[in-house]
Motif scaffolding. Structure first.
Motif, short mmCIF file in Angstrom:
data_model
loop_
_atom_site.label_atom_id
_atom_site.label_comp_id
_atom_site.label_asym_id
_atom_site.label_seq_id
_atom_site.Cartn_x
_atom_site.Cartn_y
_atom_site.Cartn_z
N PRO A 108 0.81 -1.23 0.00
CA PRO A 108 0.00 0.00 0.00
C PRO A 108 0.84 1.27 0.00
N LEU A 109 2.00 1.23 0.68
CA LEU A 109 2.84 2.43 0.71
C LEU A 109 3.42 2.76 -0.65
N SER A 110 3.57 1.74 -1.51
CA SER A 110 4.16 2.00 -2.82
C SER A 110 3.27 2.93 -3.66
N PHE A 111 1.97 2.83 -3.51
CA PHE A 111 1.08 3.73 -4.25
C PHE A 111 1.21 5.15 -3.74
N LEU A 112 1.44 5.30 -2.44
CA LEU A 112 1.64 6.64 -1.88
C LEU A 112 3.01 7.20 -2.27
N GLY A 113 3.93 6.33 -2.68
CA GLY A 113 5.26 6.78 -3.06
C GLY A 113 5.47 6.86 -4.56
N ALA A 114 4.40 6.81 -5.34
CA ALA A 114 4.49 6.92 -6.79
C ALA A 114 4.11 8.33 -7.23
N ARG A 115 4.99 8.99 -7.94
CA ARG A 115 4.76 10.39 -8.33
C ARG A 115 3.52 10.55 -9.19
N ASN A 116 3.33 9.65 -10.17
CA ASN A 116 2.21 9.83 -11.09
C ASN A 116 0.86 9.57 -10.43
N ILE A 117 0.83 8.82 -9.33
CA ILE A 117 -0.42 8.56 -8.62
C ILE A 117 -0.75 9.72 -7.67
N TYR A 128 3.66 12.04 -0.96
CA TYR A 128 4.63 11.35 -1.82
C TYR A 128 6.06 11.60 -1.35
N VAL A 129 6.37 12.85 -1.08
CA VAL A 129 7.73 13.21 -0.64
C VAL A 129 8.07 12.52 0.67
N VAL A 130 7.12 12.52 1.61
CA VAL A 130 7.36 11.91 2.92
C VAL A 130 7.58 10.40 2.79
N VAL A 131 6.73 9.74 2.00
CA VAL A 131 6.84 8.28 1.85
C VAL A 131 8.16 7.90 1.19
N ARG A 132 8.55 8.61 0.13
CA ARG A 132 9.82 8.28 -0.52
C ARG A 132 11.00 8.56 0.40
N PHE A 133 10.88 9.60 1.22
CA PHE A 133 11.95 9.90 2.18
C PHE A 133 12.06 8.78 3.22
N VAL A 134 10.92 8.27 3.66
CA VAL A 134 10.93 7.15 4.61
C VAL A 134 11.55 5.92 3.99
N PHE A 135 11.21 5.63 2.73
CA PHE A 135 11.83 4.50 2.03
C PHE A 135 13.35 4.65 2.00
N THR A 136 13.81 5.86 1.72
CA THR A 136 15.24 6.10 1.64
C THR A 136 15.92 5.87 2.99
N ILE A 137 15.30 6.36 4.06
CA ILE A 137 15.88 6.18 5.39
C ILE A 137 15.94 4.70 5.76
N ILE A 138 14.87 3.98 5.50
CA ILE A 138 14.84 2.56 5.85
C ILE A 138 15.90 1.79 5.07
N TYR A 177 8.54 -1.19 -5.92
CA TYR A 177 7.13 -1.13 -6.30
C TYR A 177 6.74 0.26 -6.82
N SER A 178 7.19 1.30 -6.12
CA SER A 178 6.85 2.67 -6.53
C SER A 178 7.39 2.98 -7.92
N GLU A 179 8.62 2.57 -8.18
CA GLU A 179 9.20 2.84 -9.49
C GLU A 179 8.50 2.04 -10.58
N ALA A 180 7.99 0.85 -10.23
CA ALA A 180 7.21 0.09 -11.21
C ALA A 180 5.93 0.84 -11.57
N ILE A 181 5.30 1.46 -10.58
CA ILE A 181 4.08 2.24 -10.85
C ILE A 181 4.41 3.46 -11.69
N GLU A 182 5.52 4.11 -11.40
CA GLU A 182 5.89 5.31 -12.16
C GLU A 182 6.28 4.98 -13.60
N GLY A 183 6.60 3.72 -13.88
CA GLY A 183 6.99 3.34 -15.23
C GLY A 183 5.86 2.79 -16.09
N ILE A 184 4.62 2.87 -15.61
CA ILE A 184 3.50 2.34 -16.38
C ILE A 184 3.16 3.26 -17.54
N ASP A 185 2.39 2.74 -18.48
CA ASP A 185 1.91 3.53 -19.62
C ASP A 185 0.87 4.53 -19.13
#
Length: 283
Positions: A108-117, A128-138, A177-185
């Motif tokens: 579920p967090l991956s959808f919150l971390g996808a820029r296009n969503i 989006y910024v907060v979730v991606r920052f949390v991913f980076t820290i982890i 997962y987030s990058e997979a969502i950002e790479g969709i058509d």
């Protein structure tokens, strides 16, 4: 070769126009990499003067003199789960359970971390910024460090290994997962949005069908990596066969350690083969 295109009035491919003079950027990067490597070598200055090849060879030979006693219970208080086979099975299950827990949170967090969503509104962009920052820290915290902390909080054992490995994989899988969502058509996404569908309907109809295969691939890859990493967690109290391995090494029982290493190699090889077959069947 460039003259062939020029004579026919065709644009010359960029690769054919390159030469050592025009590739000064690439050469500069290569020269910089060599300088950094040389500087690092001087700073690190690996000292091999205390190496003892004769002793090392003797230890390696002892690793192949397997002590099969670890394959059976040694007294009436031990069970199958105290043997090397039982601990190996527990190690595999440790990696599987940790991967399962990380998927539950990372999905579920991956959808919150996808820029296009999350684009289109200041609040969602902030999320989006907060979730991606949390991913980076982890991801930046090594899994061994996390397991050490978990071993202090939860005690030495498989609980620390599962929690530590799952925590680290939330960041890794979340990013993948987030990058997979950002790479969709974006076409289906825009078409369904134009019909007036809400955000959930857009995700379910336009995003999910496109990310199923990448998600399966990433999940199998991380499961394979987690099973390979799980034995190392025993070094810091993460449970599994790693505890028996490092105990054997510390007690200079190289025959037992060699047999455990062989079991780990066979298990990892089987996992690699199985994951490749699963990907071939599903993707």
């Amino acid at each position: 070769m460039a003259e062939y295109f020029t004579a026919r009035g065709l644009p010359v491919p960029r690769e054919l126009e390159r030469n050592p003079l025009t590739d000064w950027r690439r050469l500069s990067v290569m020269a910089g990499a060599v300088l950094v490597f040389y500087f690092g070598l001087r700073v690190v200055n690996p000292d091999l003067s205390r190496a003892n090849p004769e002793y090392a060879l003797n230890v390696i030979l002892h690793l192949f003199q397997w002590d099969t006693r670890i394959l059976t219970p040694q007294n009436e208080f031990e069970t199958f789960w105290d043997t090397a086979e039982g601990l190996m099975v527990a190690t595999i299950l440790l990696g599987i359970v940790a991967t399962g827990f990380s998927i539950v949170l990372a999905l579920p967090l991956s959808f919150l971390g996808a820029r296009n969503i999350m684009a289109g509104h200041p609040v969602t962009q902030a999320i989006y910024v907060v979730v991606r920052f949390v991913f980076t820290i982890i991801r930046s915290i090594d899994v061994l460090i996390v397991v050490i902390v978990c071993a202090v909080a939860l005690g030495v054992g498989t609980a620390a290994g599962v929690v530590g490995l799952a925590f680290h994989n939330i960041g890794v899988l979340g990013k993948l997962y987030s990058e997979a969502i950002e790479g969709i058509d974006p076409g289906p996404l825009e078409a369904i949005t134009a019909t007036g569908a809400n955000r959930f309907q857009v995700i379910w109809s336009a995003v999910v069908p496109q990310i199923v295969n990448p998600y399966i691939s990433f999940t199998i890859y991380r499961l394979d990596a987690n099973v390979r990493l799980a034995p190392i967690l025993g070094l810091v109290g993460g449970g599994g066969i790693g505890i028996l391995l490092f105990q054997s090494i510390n007690l200079l029982e190289y025959g037992a350690a060699g047999l455990i290493i062989f079991m780990i190699v066979i298990t990892v090889g089987d996992m690699d083969f199985a994951s490749a077959q699963i990907r071939r069947q599903l993707l």
